[in-house]
Scaffold this motif. Sequence first.
Motif, PDB file in Angstrom:
ATOM      1  N   ASP A 132      21.684  10.297 -30.387  1.00  0.00           N
ATOM      2  CA  ASP A 132      22.575   9.626 -29.431  1.00  0.00           C
ATOM      3  C   ASP A 132      21.762   8.822 -28.408  1.00  0.00           C
ATOM      4  O   ASP A 132      20.535   8.941 -28.316  1.00  0.00           O
ATOM      5  CB  ASP A 132      23.547  10.612 -28.762  1.00  0.00           C
ATOM      6  CG  ASP A 132      22.865  11.703 -27.940  1.00  0.00           C
ATOM      7  OD1 ASP A 132      21.749  11.488 -27.448  1.00  0.00           O
ATOM      8  OD2 ASP A 132      23.474  12.786 -27.807  1.00  0.00           O
ATOM      9  N   THR A 133      22.475   7.997 -27.661  1.00  0.00           N
ATOM     10  CA  THR A 133      21.809   7.080 -26.729  1.00  0.00           C
ATOM     11  C   THR A 133      21.031   7.828 -25.660  1.00  0.00           C
ATOM     12  O   THR A 133      19.906   7.450 -25.305  1.00  0.00           O
ATOM     13  CB  THR A 133      22.848   6.166 -26.071  1.00  0.00           C
ATOM     14  OG1 THR A 133      23.549   5.442 -27.094  1.00  0.00           O
ATOM     15  CG2 THR A 133      22.188   5.176 -25.131  1.00  0.00           C
ATOM     16  N   ALA A 134      21.617   8.894 -25.124  1.00  0.00           N
ATOM     17  CA  ALA A 134      20.933   9.659 -24.091  1.00  0.00           C
ATOM     18  C   ALA A 134      19.659  10.288 -24.638  1.00  0.00           C
ATOM     19  O   ALA A 134      18.607  10.271 -23.980  1.00  0.00           O
ATOM     20  CB  ALA A 134      21.859  10.738 -23.530  1.00  0.00           C
ATOM     21  N   GLY A 135      19.723  10.835 -25.847  1.00  0.00           N
ATOM     22  CA  GLY A 135      18.537  11.439 -26.456  1.00  0.00           C
ATOM     23  C   GLY A 135      17.434  10.431 -26.676  1.00  0.00           C
ATOM     24  O   GLY A 135      16.247  10.718 -26.461  1.00  0.00           O
ATOM     25  N   GLN A 136      17.798   9.222 -27.078  1.00  0.00           N
ATOM     26  CA  GLN A 136      16.794   8.176 -27.298  1.00  0.00           C
ATOM     27  C   GLN A 136      16.156   7.741 -25.976  1.00  0.00           C
ATOM     28  O   GLN A 136      14.953   7.460 -25.914  1.00  0.00           O
ATOM     29  CB  GLN A 136      17.443   6.997 -28.017  1.00  0.00           C
ATOM     30  CG  GLN A 136      17.815   7.323 -29.457  1.00  0.00           C
ATOM     31  CD  GLN A 136      18.839   6.371 -30.048  1.00  0.00           C
ATOM     32  OE1 GLN A 136      19.094   5.300 -29.492  1.00  0.00           O
ATOM     33  NE2 GLN A 136      19.428   6.747 -31.165  1.00  0.00           N
TER      34      GLN A 136
END
Length: 335
Positions: free
Chosen positions: A55-59
Motif C-alpha cells: 500500500d501507499t503508506a507502506g511504500q
Amino acid sequence: MTAIEGGVCLLGETLVDEFHDRKVAGGAPFNVARSLAALVAPAKVLLLSALNSDDTAGQCILASMRRFHLDEAGLQLTPAWPSGRVSVSEQAGAGSPDDAGEGSGAHVFTIHGPAAWEHIALAPAQALLAHTRPRIFYFGSLAQRSEPSRRSVRALAEQARAQAALCYLDLNLRPGSSEPDLAAQSLSRADWVKVSEGELAQLFAWFGRASDAELDPLAAPIELSGAVDALQQRFGLRMLVLTRGAAGYAAFGAGGQVLMEGAAAPVPRLVDTVGAGDAFSAMLLAATLRRQTLVQALALANRYAAALCGERGPIPDGDAFFAPWRAALAEETRT
C-alpha cells in the motif's frame, strides 16, 4: 546487515502522518530510529515493526527507511493488514517544543486502525533480539493498544532485560494506549522512562499518593522529587526524564534526586513541534551510546529537540540538518 551489538533496538509503530498539505513517514520508534541512524550509524540501529509493502503508506515508510540506510530485517510484512496512518490536525498556537497530544492545543492526532504495527509477531522478533544483543531497547505504549502487539512488546522487553539491555520507555500516551494498567505494565519493564509534563501529571493521578495529584509538573523539579521517588520505587525505575516544553527538562535519579535540569533551548523559527520529543530521545540515546555524561547527553538532547521544531514534520527533509549534530556529538565525546 543486522549486527547491532552495542547499539539500539527499537520496537513499535511505523506509520504515515497525514498533514493537510503532505504525507510523511512517522511513528515515535521510527522517528527515533532515523535520527539515531543519522547521528550515530545505521549499523547500530534495528527497528522491529510491521507494515504492508503493497500500500501507499507502506511504500512511503520503506522509502524513508532506505533513505537512512536502516536494516529491513526487523520489518514484518503483513498483507492482511494496512500500513499505519495518522491524520494530523494542526491547531493555532502550536508553540511547545515537545510531543503534542490529542487536545493539547497544538495538534490533534486521529490514529487509523487496525494497522500492521498492531500485529507484530513475537517469534521472529525474539530471534532477532537474541541475535543482535543491543545495548539499549526502546519501546512505547502506542504499539500496545492491540492485544497481538501488546503481548509481543511485553515479552520482548522482558527478553531485552534478561539480555542486560537498558530498557528505555518513551511513554507517549495516546488514544487507545492511555489506560493505567497498560502504563503500569510498561513502567514495570523499564529502566529509564521519558514523559512529558502532561504524562507525569497523569502518572501522579493514577499511581501517586493523594497529595501528588495536586502537583504541577511545571513546578521547580525539586518540588516533584518526592512524588517521582514514589513512582520510581513502585515500578523499579532507575531514571525518569521529564520534558516540559517551554519550561525545559529535568532528570530524576534514585530517591527522586534531581540529577539535572535545564531551561528550554531557544527555537529561532518555530515551524511545528511534531516529533520534538522523539528527537530528544534520539539524541539522549545517541549520546549514551557514545558514553557521554548525563549532563552532556541531556543538554545535547534539549538543543536537538529545539532545532527540530524549526523543521517541517518529525524528520528533516535534508540530510544537511544532521551534520552539525554529528559534529557536536563527536566534540562532546572528545571532551
